[in-house]
Motif scaffolding. Structure first.
Motif, short mmCIF file in Angstrom:
data_model
loop_
_atom_site.label_atom_id
_atom_site.label_comp_id
_atom_site.label_asym_id
_atom_site.label_seq_id
_atom_site.Cartn_x
_atom_site.Cartn_y
_atom_site.Cartn_z
N LEU A 4 28.63 40.11 37.75
CA LEU A 4 28.32 40.65 39.28
C LEU A 4 28.35 39.86 40.43
O LEU A 4 28.81 38.89 41.18
CB LEU A 4 27.95 41.67 39.89
CG LEU A 4 27.48 41.99 41.07
CD1 LEU A 4 28.95 42.03 42.25
CD2 LEU A 4 26.10 43.48 41.11
N LYS A 5 26.99 38.55 39.46
CA LYS A 5 27.17 37.62 39.44
C LYS A 5 27.46 36.45 40.51
O LYS A 5 28.44 35.75 41.29
CB LYS A 5 25.22 36.99 39.50
CG LYS A 5 24.65 37.32 39.69
CD LYS A 5 23.40 36.37 38.98
CE LYS A 5 21.88 37.60 38.61
NZ LYS A 5 21.15 37.13 38.17
N ILE A 6 29.15 36.16 39.24
CA ILE A 6 29.84 35.18 38.95
C ILE A 6 31.00 35.52 40.21
O ILE A 6 32.08 34.79 40.95
CB ILE A 6 30.88 35.23 37.00
CG1 ILE A 6 29.79 34.77 36.39
CG2 ILE A 6 31.92 34.60 37.70
CD1 ILE A 6 29.87 34.92 35.50
N ASP A 7 31.06 36.67 40.24
CA ASP A 7 32.40 37.92 41.34
C ASP A 7 31.68 36.60 42.69
O ASP A 7 33.00 36.99 43.24
CB ASP A 7 32.96 39.03 41.22
CG ASP A 7 33.70 38.97 39.72
OD1 ASP A 7 33.87 40.08 39.60
OD2 ASP A 7 34.14 38.51 39.84
N LEU A 8 30.31 36.79 42.92
CA LEU A 8 30.14 37.53 44.47
C LEU A 8 30.31 35.05 44.47
O LEU A 8 30.60 35.27 45.87
CB LEU A 8 29.03 37.86 44.36
CG LEU A 8 28.33 38.91 44.49
CD1 LEU A 8 26.78 39.57 44.39
CD2 LEU A 8 28.75 39.57 45.19
N LYS A 9 29.79 34.13 43.99
CA LYS A 9 30.42 34.06 44.18
C LYS A 9 31.62 32.73 44.19
O LYS A 9 32.05 32.04 44.58
CB LYS A 9 29.58 32.55 42.85
CG LYS A 9 28.13 32.73 42.86
CD LYS A 9 27.69 31.54 41.88
CE LYS A 9 26.29 32.03 41.55
NZ LYS A 9 25.91 30.90 40.12
N ASN A 10 32.47 34.03 43.45
CA ASN A 10 34.43 34.08 43.85
C ASN A 10 34.55 33.78 45.10
O ASN A 10 34.55 35.04 45.52
CB ASN A 10 34.65 34.44 42.72
CG ASN A 10 36.51 34.26 42.75
OD1 ASN A 10 37.33 33.56 43.70
ND2 ASN A 10 36.74 34.62 41.57
N SER A 11 35.64 32.92 45.57
CA SER A 11 35.59 33.11 47.59
C SER A 11 36.71 33.90 47.34
O SER A 11 37.11 34.15 48.52
CB SER A 11 36.06 31.52 47.39
OG SER A 11 37.04 31.33 46.84
N SER A 12 37.28 34.44 47.09
CA SER A 12 37.77 35.97 46.67
C SER A 12 37.62 37.47 46.69
O SER A 12 38.25 38.24 46.89
CB SER A 12 39.71 35.62 45.74
OG SER A 12 38.79 35.69 44.74
N PHE A 13 36.42 37.13 45.96
CA PHE A 13 35.40 38.36 46.04
C PHE A 13 35.43 39.19 47.13
O PHE A 13 35.86 40.36 47.32
CB PHE A 13 34.17 38.12 45.51
CG PHE A 13 33.88 39.06 45.02
CD1 PHE A 13 33.50 40.39 44.23
CD2 PHE A 13 32.51 40.26 45.88
CE1 PHE A 13 33.25 41.88 44.03
CE2 PHE A 13 31.67 41.07 46.06
CZ PHE A 13 32.32 42.12 44.62
N ILE A 14 35.44 38.62 48.38
CA ILE A 14 34.65 39.58 49.53
C ILE A 14 36.52 39.98 50.03
O ILE A 14 36.65 40.93 50.86
CB ILE A 14 34.77 38.65 50.69
CG1 ILE A 14 32.74 38.07 50.28
CG2 ILE A 14 33.84 39.01 52.12
CD1 ILE A 14 32.03 37.10 50.92
N PRO A 15 37.64 38.77 49.81
CA PRO A 15 38.64 39.40 50.59
C PRO A 15 39.29 40.43 49.58
O PRO A 15 39.85 42.18 50.43
CB PRO A 15 39.87 38.50 50.82
CG PRO A 15 38.75 37.03 50.04
CD PRO A 15 37.63 37.33 50.03
#
Length: 189
Positions: A4-15
């Motif tokens: 989850l922490k990795i995905d939150l840092k990923n810029s495509s997680f929010i879109p």
């Protein structure tokens, strides 16, 4: 939790999250009330909830207080076997079915994280939704003195907009990520 922490840092997680929310809304809207009986008509239907509303469709008064697009699809598909309604029933079954299928394809492409594909199918689904709205309005099905638009009508717009924004944002972030990766490869060579 580390994923989850990795995905939150990923810029495509929010879109991606916005797109998931949008597709959940449009699929949910297919099953929520698209047409809701006006207060006076609702009272009339609820006085005899087990009364037969349409015998050819096996529908009671209680069944038609709130009508979802799924229920319209069921009703039109049942009408295919009735000679007087057959032509219209085939057309509306195909049109509403196209909206359902394109919404499901949107869901699949959102899950696969293919923003161009889910943008295309969202546009198809939204276009068909607008066609249904225009037709129902033109034929006086909704709105009229018995029915107003239900929650699904409004939610569908919200879901389609979220999907559109999510897809565009997703495409931009994927392009930026790819550009950064290409720059890293170029500098290591």
């Amino acid at each position: 939790m580390s994923n989850l922490k990795i995905d939150l840092k990923n810029s495509s997680f929010i879109p991606y999250l916005i797109s998931v929310l949008g597709v959940i809304i449009i699929i949910g809207a297919f099953f929520l009330p698209y047409a809701s009986a006006t207060d006076s008509y609702k009272e009339r239907l609820e006085r005899q909830p087990d009364g037969i509303f349409a015998q050819e469709f096996n529908m009671t008064n209680e069944d038609v207080v709130n009508m979802s697009l799924f229920e319209y699809l069921r009703m039109y598909s049942a009408a295919i076997g009735i000679d007087d309604y057959q032509d219209y029933a085939i057309i509306y079954t195909v049109v509403i079915g196209l909206m359902a299928v394109s919404s499901l394809l949107t869901l699949i492409f959102v899950i696969l994280r293919k923003p161009i594909a889910f943008l295309i199918f969202n546009c198809i689904s939204f276009g068909v939704f607008c066609l249904i709205n225009w037709d129902f309005n033109d034929r006086g099905i909704v709105p009229n003195n018995r029915y107003d638009f239900g929650a699904a009508y409004y939610l569908y717009y919200i879901g389609a907009i979220l999907l559109f924004v999510g897809a565009i944002w997703f495409i931009i972030t994927k392009a930026k990520e790819k550009k950064v990766q290409n720059n890293k490869i170029d500098t290591t060579n």
